[in-house]
Design a protein around this motif. Sequence first.
Motif, PDB file in Angstrom:
ATOM      1  N   HIS A 499      62.631  24.907  26.819  1.00 55.09           N
ATOM      2  CA  HIS A 499      63.134  24.385  25.546  1.00 55.09           C
ATOM      3  C   HIS A 499      64.021  23.157  25.776  1.00 55.09           C
ATOM      4  O   HIS A 499      65.045  22.977  25.110  1.00 55.09           O
ATOM      5  CB  HIS A 499      63.901  25.459  24.765  1.00 55.09           C
ATOM      6  N   LEU A 501      64.152  19.215  25.416  1.00 57.19           N
ATOM      7  CA  LEU A 501      63.524  18.032  24.858  1.00 57.19           C
ATOM      8  C   LEU A 501      63.461  16.938  25.918  1.00 57.19           C
ATOM      9  O   LEU A 501      64.427  16.739  26.668  1.00 57.19           O
ATOM     10  CB  LEU A 501      64.318  17.523  23.655  1.00 57.19           C
ATOM     11  N   ARG A 506      65.694  13.278  23.201  1.00 60.66           N
ATOM     12  CA  ARG A 506      67.124  13.602  23.237  1.00 60.66           C
ATOM     13  C   ARG A 506      67.949  12.429  22.694  1.00 60.66           C
ATOM     14  O   ARG A 506      68.985  12.623  22.051  1.00 60.66           O
ATOM     15  CB  ARG A 506      67.561  13.945  24.663  1.00 60.66           C
ATOM     16  N   TYR A 509      67.519  12.518  18.998  1.00 56.78           N
ATOM     17  CA  TYR A 509      68.316  13.638  18.483  1.00 56.78           C
ATOM     18  C   TYR A 509      69.770  13.220  18.324  1.00 56.78           C
ATOM     19  O   TYR A 509      70.411  13.521  17.306  1.00 56.78           O
ATOM     20  CB  TYR A 509      68.199  14.823  19.441  1.00 56.78           C
ATOM     21  N   THR A 513      71.761  13.072  14.686  1.00 58.38           N
ATOM     22  CA  THR A 513      72.938  13.904  14.391  1.00 58.38           C
ATOM     23  C   THR A 513      74.159  13.032  14.092  1.00 58.38           C
ATOM     24  O   THR A 513      74.968  13.369  13.221  1.00 58.38           O
ATOM     25  CB  THR A 513      73.260  14.835  15.575  1.00 58.38           C
ATOM     26  N   ARG A 587      70.672  20.430  12.264  1.00 57.78           N
ATOM     27  CA  ARG A 587      70.368  20.414  13.702  1.00 57.78           C
ATOM     28  C   ARG A 587      69.183  21.305  14.033  1.00 57.78           C
ATOM     29  O   ARG A 587      68.330  20.944  14.855  1.00 57.78           O
ATOM     30  CB  ARG A 587      71.597  20.855  14.507  1.00 57.78           C
ATOM     31  N   GLN A 588      69.135  22.480  13.424  1.00 54.66           N
ATOM     32  CA  GLN A 588      68.033  23.401  13.687  1.00 54.66           C
ATOM     33  C   GLN A 588      66.704  22.805  13.238  1.00 54.66           C
ATOM     34  O   GLN A 588      65.707  22.847  13.966  1.00 54.66           O
ATOM     35  CB  GLN A 588      68.286  24.722  12.964  1.00 54.66           C
ATOM     36  N   ARG A 591      65.811  19.762  15.518  1.00 45.13           N
ATOM     37  CA  ARG A 591      65.321  20.161  16.836  1.00 45.13           C
ATOM     38  C   ARG A 591      63.884  20.701  16.735  1.00 45.13           C
ATOM     39  O   ARG A 591      63.047  20.416  17.605  1.00 45.13           O
ATOM     40  CB  ARG A 591      66.243  21.215  17.446  1.00 45.13           C
ATOM     41  N   THR A 592      63.602  21.471  15.690  1.00 43.50           N
ATOM     42  CA  THR A 592      62.239  21.981  15.497  1.00 43.50           C
ATOM     43  C   THR A 592      61.257  20.828  15.308  1.00 43.50           C
ATOM     44  O   THR A 592      60.151  20.828  15.878  1.00 43.50           O
ATOM     45  CB  THR A 592      62.197  22.909  14.268  1.00 43.50           C
ATOM     46  N   TYR A 595      60.882  18.934  18.611  1.00 41.68           N
ATOM     47  CA  TYR A 595      60.175  19.799  19.553  1.00 41.68           C
ATOM     48  C   TYR A 595      58.668  19.766  19.271  1.00 41.68           C
ATOM     49  O   TYR A 595      57.855  19.708  20.199  1.00 41.68           O
ATOM     50  CB  TYR A 595      60.714  21.227  19.429  1.00 41.68           C
TER      51      TYR A 595
END
Length: 600
Positions: A499, A501, A506, A509, A513, A587-588, A591-592, A595
């Motif tokens: 898991h 990235l 990254r 990400y 954020t 964030r969740q 990230r999904t 990913y």
Amino acid sequence: MTAGSKKHWAAVSELLHTKDRGVKFSEADAVKQCHTISEFFCSKISRMKDLIATRLAGIARDSHSHDSPHVGQSLDLLLPVTDDEVMKLISSIPAKSSPMDFLPTSVLKKCKRVFAPLVAHLANKSFTEGCFPSLFKRAQVTPLLKHDGLDNTNPANYRPISNLNTISKLLERLALSRLRPHITNNQNFNKSQSAYRRHHSTETALVSILNDIYGEIDNGRSTLLVALDLSAAFDTVEHSVLLSRLQSSFGVSGHALQWVRSYLAARSQFVRFESATADTTDCPCGVPQGSVLGPLLFVTYVAPVAKIASEFGTAHHQYADDTQFYISLSKFDYNSTTTNLQNCLSAVHTWFSQNGLVINPDKSEAVLFSTAQQTASSSIALSAVDVAGAVVPLSDSVKILGVVLDRHLTFNTHVQNICKSVNYHIRALKHIRTSLTTDMARTVACALVNSRLDYANAVLYNTSASNVAKLQRAQNALARVVSFTRRQDHIHPVLQKLHWLPVRFRIDYKIATLTHKVMNTGCPDYLSQSVHIYTPSRHLRSTNQLLLSKPITRTVISSRAFSQAAPTIWNSLPHHTRIANSFGRFRQSLRTHLYSLAFQ
């Protein structure tokens, strides 16, 4: 962290040799070195005060020459403390005890319901009487090497870190929660100061500076930046000047000011080096490094620097005592603009001296940022700048807050440094991998390596493909060590299983954020000015999509600016991700999404 986890980390740290041991000292040599370091710390302050007196010879000393008067409501009394507030505070502090503790922190945390009312009563008594307990004013100074690999026999290579009583730090935290909102919301607080402020960090400071530089490059202008270094800045703060500034510029008065005065007065310290202890010495000036309240008091102390920069029309940024001044230059007006920067630096030098602080020109740096094409076609003939009466030559790069910025902003040197550090830890981890469980190996890898890959990686947005490839190879090597994967096996499934990235995602990400925080909190203010909600001229389907407007640019390199990166990444996110109503859900979802893009 549980006791078992602590033991695991202690064993891993010992095996990985994460601490530079340097030369070993015998008991007699340790005693000698301890007294040498103690004498050096004391004499260093005296030498700097003498240097300031020499620099100010013939100049009228006015420490408040650039202070602005406070406007608005004053802070006369620190608000009362409740038992619940103290209980939550005790629960949040680390379980690590200080050598100055008379009560183990573990006992304090386990019996917080017993101790919380006692600490609350002590704090309220201290605040109402404007008196900080004298029992907590003595500190044990632990000398720490400034960098790994330095000569540990040279006292100049050590930084003094004060170890204070845990109860003392609780009182400081309670005072901090009452002082910080009043000070940071004051109109005289430096809004370009990123240290010790919520939603501000070294990364936001770097992103802001680079955003300005990229914007000037897009306008065909170079940027001259000077990074100033202050010698023992925290240790040379003049208490009388600080208290006067708190009262006149920040409206701290009455019992609140009396409490701060008591906190600073009659402090003492002693140096402990290995098993040796030096004599106790007084601290007539400075704020303790390692204290809770000291950093806020320091940034309050140096806040007038913003007014000096404004008077000369010079951009600046601060992170605690790290100070950068920068201006844009074009071939048509660089002489007058450079002169203006020199005048600003001269005024800053005088102000620092009048406030008891010393600029160290030997560690100050200057660099001229531009593209290779601009450098080739430019007629700007500049080779050095004057800092504190010393000539500082222009460098090919400058290191700011742990990131190396080269003059063409390729980040090649910075990426090489990251890879070098990462590969060192990967090799060390490889030697002990068979002794670790998979979960422990992943934890160590994230703590020692992934943290280095992620630090300030927002500045690497749209960097060269070769730089991203170098970082990706380092992450791949780490994944192979953690998972016992052979070199000839494909790495993609391994990263997916861990898991992790990939590096490029990254970076995206981090930008996403950061953009979400700026949009929802308005902080930092210096970045929120670069983010604007897209508003079409007429009602369209995209009106309610929470999109960001993207400025028009002329150069490729300007796409790296936060004002460009933020809307580019944000607008590419799914609608349900952009409208997430909390940072945790955002964030969740983010990230999904990333990913799925990385491993689809």
